[in-house]
Motif scaffolding. Structure first.
Motif, mmCIF file in Angstrom:
data_model
loop_
_atom_site.group_PDB
_atom_site.id
_atom_site.type_symbol
_atom_site.label_atom_id
_atom_site.label_comp_id
_atom_site.label_asym_id
_atom_site.label_seq_id
_atom_site.Cartn_x
_atom_site.Cartn_y
_atom_site.Cartn_z
ATOM 1 N N ARG A 107 -12.508 -18.712 -3.199
ATOM 2 C CA ARG A 107 -13.157 -17.660 -2.435
ATOM 3 C C ARG A 107 -12.736 -16.280 -2.925
ATOM 4 N NH1 ARG A 107 -12.919 -19.832 3.631
ATOM 5 N NH2 ARG A 107 -10.686 -19.518 3.346
ATOM 6 N N LEU A 110 -18.752 -6.511 1.115
ATOM 7 C CA LEU A 110 -17.706 -7.254 0.395
ATOM 8 C C LEU A 110 -16.332 -7.018 1.019
ATOM 9 C CD1 LEU A 110 -18.833 -6.777 -3.318
ATOM 10 C CD2 LEU A 110 -19.173 -8.756 -1.824
ATOM 11 N N LEU A 125 -15.389 -13.522 -4.739
ATOM 12 C CA LEU A 125 -15.498 -12.192 -4.137
ATOM 13 C C LEU A 125 -15.127 -11.111 -5.147
ATOM 14 C CD1 LEU A 125 -16.167 -11.231 -1.281
ATOM 15 C CD2 LEU A 125 -13.742 -10.765 -1.015
ATOM 16 N N LEU A 138 -12.300 -11.390 6.017
ATOM 17 C CA LEU A 138 -12.460 -12.729 6.601
ATOM 18 C C LEU A 138 -11.712 -13.774 5.779
ATOM 19 C CD1 LEU A 138 -13.640 -14.649 8.619
ATOM 20 C CD2 LEU A 138 -15.868 -14.418 7.549
ATOM 21 N N ILE A 139 -11.872 -13.686 4.474
ATOM 22 C CA ILE A 139 -11.208 -14.639 3.581
ATOM 23 C C ILE A 139 -9.685 -14.486 3.646
ATOM 24 C CG2 ILE A 139 -10.781 -14.964 1.108
ATOM 25 C CD1 ILE A 139 -13.786 -14.605 0.687
ATOM 26 N N PHE A 141 -12.558 -7.551 9.608
ATOM 27 C CA PHE A 141 -13.857 -8.112 9.200
ATOM 28 C C PHE A 141 -14.927 -7.776 10.240
ATOM 29 C CE2 PHE A 141 -16.216 -11.792 10.932
ATOM 30 C CZ PHE A 141 -17.310 -11.786 10.077
ATOM 31 N N ASP A 197 -16.110 -9.249 3.934
ATOM 32 C CA ASP A 197 -15.927 -10.623 3.446
ATOM 33 C C ASP A 197 -14.479 -10.848 3.023
ATOM 34 O OD1 ASP A 197 -18.635 -10.962 3.855
ATOM 35 O OD2 ASP A 197 -19.184 -10.775 1.738
ATOM 36 N N LEU A 198 -13.926 -9.871 2.328
ATOM 37 C CA LEU A 198 -12.536 -9.991 1.898
ATOM 38 C C LEU A 198 -11.615 -10.142 3.098
ATOM 39 C CD1 LEU A 198 -10.229 -9.858 -0.164
ATOM 40 C CD2 LEU A 198 -10.354 -7.362 -0.062
#
Lengths: 357, 357
Positions: free
Chosen positions: A170, B136, A174, B142-143, B92, B139-140
């Motif tokens: 992941r 992004l 990204l 969340l990851i 996030f 997203d980062l």
């Protein structure tokens, strides 16, 4: 490892099984997410439709092959659910990527943000609504893929082996997307950067990590993981290079996306970087003037394609694909993977580099 | 449970510890994510800055209090890392929410998408770039929050207890955001829907789930979980209702966000739904004409505020906050939670409903 595996490695049968597991996995949304058929279920329904639309399923397939590469074992249910989670994760990557690239089409249908926008009266409000709903749709896909992994029945050993790989996968995709965003625009001759993006977004994300995940589930040792990488990295680069060619020279009727998208967004591909590097000053001025223009038309595209040919960039990329394809096959010839697994990987390699879509 | 816990439940000290663990946790990005200081580290750096900016840390604090509510135990390191992951997850939610709400400001600074946009020459390209980079960035977050949980050292028992709660929390907040998106625009008198969104986005997400997560880490039984819910749900509703009032009547110098945002976006709040329900036809026409207009100005806002007062909506919301605040306190009086935990939760409740920011 016995050749008894052979009958289970029919790629078409495996793909059908992936589809069946996906359909089954998506039937019951994770906690907190409305049922697709109930009140407030639009987002759930949109994701289900998106994921279940026909696709190559290359990541789940490679995950399954990685598992066989490491000798398989018990717990096939866990394998299939983990494999399915990769396709749901990929939906996340595609949905957000399409927003970022401004892609209006995906698999021959409107991309997620365009499909949502089409539900409102046309105009800037509809466009913004489409993007906003698609952001949430991508988020849902990411969360759902995680919930699938969390409920896949991984043993403690499998978790320890698999979760770091998933985290890395992941992170890599990204990072690739971010490098892509920062590089997109005007053409540059930075071949290394373009290849670096291809490595993260495709070689590792699409090929190596799925193989490793499946292999790790089956308790693979270092030899199997290395053998997978020796095949995956060159093949993944070839896969992306083919994608880059299809993005400019492909047949939209086959690829399902307009052939002007990559040129209009000024995507930083190896193809374009090679052309920029080899271009005469006049050719370079033309590239700078046309590539990355939102209103680039068919005539402009024809001029760019001409330059991609005349500089030798197209030919060089074809040669790079062939080299990498051969390198991937050699890795299988010389490696420790059992015959039925290697045979299936050869088939996938051929499809990946010789495809028209 | 002994009152020896008391010295550890100084909220300020706990918040400092949360900040320290966050800073420590964010020092080393997960696999695949570039270091904040290296090449291609902009995104990592932007997230670190975003998360480490001063904040209330209410979710990590509640997670820690939930753990104490269930009697605590060994493995404090795991608790703190899980608590920290909630703040990264919240980054996030905020980053994507700000894009969707079109919020230009967050905590007195430009929101993430505006900060990215400001790095490019002003114009529609910069705006789009800002949104894309912020997608992004979310997203980062969340990851990364996931990677923190994956490396928090959860035992198998803790994993089984905690992961379903985390999955549910994420599903709920996403569903709340989607309902919010679908409801935002013109004012409606649907008080139930507005309250439903508040329940998902705040009562459960901000208060109940963090308490439950901490409690589950410490192996809480049903009694402790129910006691947490009895406090959390009314308090969380009160928290959101206060937010809605601050969004229209608050002092931007304290809240750090322009007081016109909620009115311009036509956010579906209980406050607005109550006003729409009680409005005279003339007042309703004014609301319909002004609320949800992107160019709504200070004079328009004054007219809307006047209606919010005259219809009694503002007063009703204040009364609802008080009722729910009292209900939360009563749950603590009557419940099984140890004295120091209940005392800390009382303090948090008071801050949540009587704040000016």
């Amino acid at each position: 490892m016995s050749t008894d595996l052979a009958p289970t490695l029919d790629l078409r049968a495996l793909r059908d099984r992936v589809d069946a597991v996906l359909a089954e996995s998506l039937r019951r949304p994770p906690a907190g997410i409305p049922s697709p058929w109930g009140h407030a279920g639009e987002l759930t329904r949109a994701l289900t439709d998106f994921v279940l639309a026909p696709g190559k399923r290359i990541r789940p397939l490679l995950c399954v092959l990685g598992w066989h590469a490491a000798g398989g074992g018990d717990g096939e249910e866990t394998l299939w659910r983990t494999a399915a989670s990769l396709e749901v994760f990929h939906a996340f990557a595609l949905i957000h990527d399409d927003i970022i690239d401004g892609s209006c089409t995906r698999r021959g249908r409107p991309s997620a943000h365009r499909a949502f926008a089409a539900r409102r009266p046309a105009g800037p409000h509809a466009d913004a609504f489409g993007v906003h709903a698609a952001i949430l749709l991508g988020d849902l896909a990411l969360i759902w893929s995680d919930a699938l992994v969390n409920t896949a029945g991984l043993s403690a050993r499998q978790r320890d082996a698999v979760l770091p790989l998933l985290d890395a996968m992941r992170g890599e995709v990204l990072t690739g997307q971010h490098m892509d965003l920062m590089a997109t625009g005007r053409p540059t001759d930075d071949v290394d950067r373009a290849m670096g993006i291809a490595r993260l977004k495709t070689a590792k994300y699409t090929v190596e990590r799925p193989l490793h995940l499946g292999a790790a589930l089956a308790g693979a040792g270092e030899d199997v993981l290395s053998a997978c990488s020796a095949y995956a990295l060159p093949l993944g680069e070839a896969f992306q290079l083919r994608d880059d060619l299809l993005g400019v020279f492909g047949d939209p009727a086959l690829t399902g996306k307009p052939v002007l998208d990559d040129l209009r967004s000024g995507k930083a591909t190896v193809l374009m970087a090679l052309a920029a590097r080899e271009a005469t000053p006049a050719q370079r001025r033309t590239l700078d003037a046309l590539v990355g223009r939102e209103d680039l038309g068919e005539d402009d595209a024809a001029r760019v394609r001409h330059i991609l040919r005349r500089t030798g960039a197209r030919h060089t990329v074809e040669r790079m694909i062939t080299q990498r394809y051969r390198q991937a096959l050699r890795a299988l010839d010389d490696g420790p993977l059992a015959f039925p697994v290697a045979a299936a990987l050869r088939q996938i390699a051929a499809q990946a580099v010789m495809r028209g879509a």
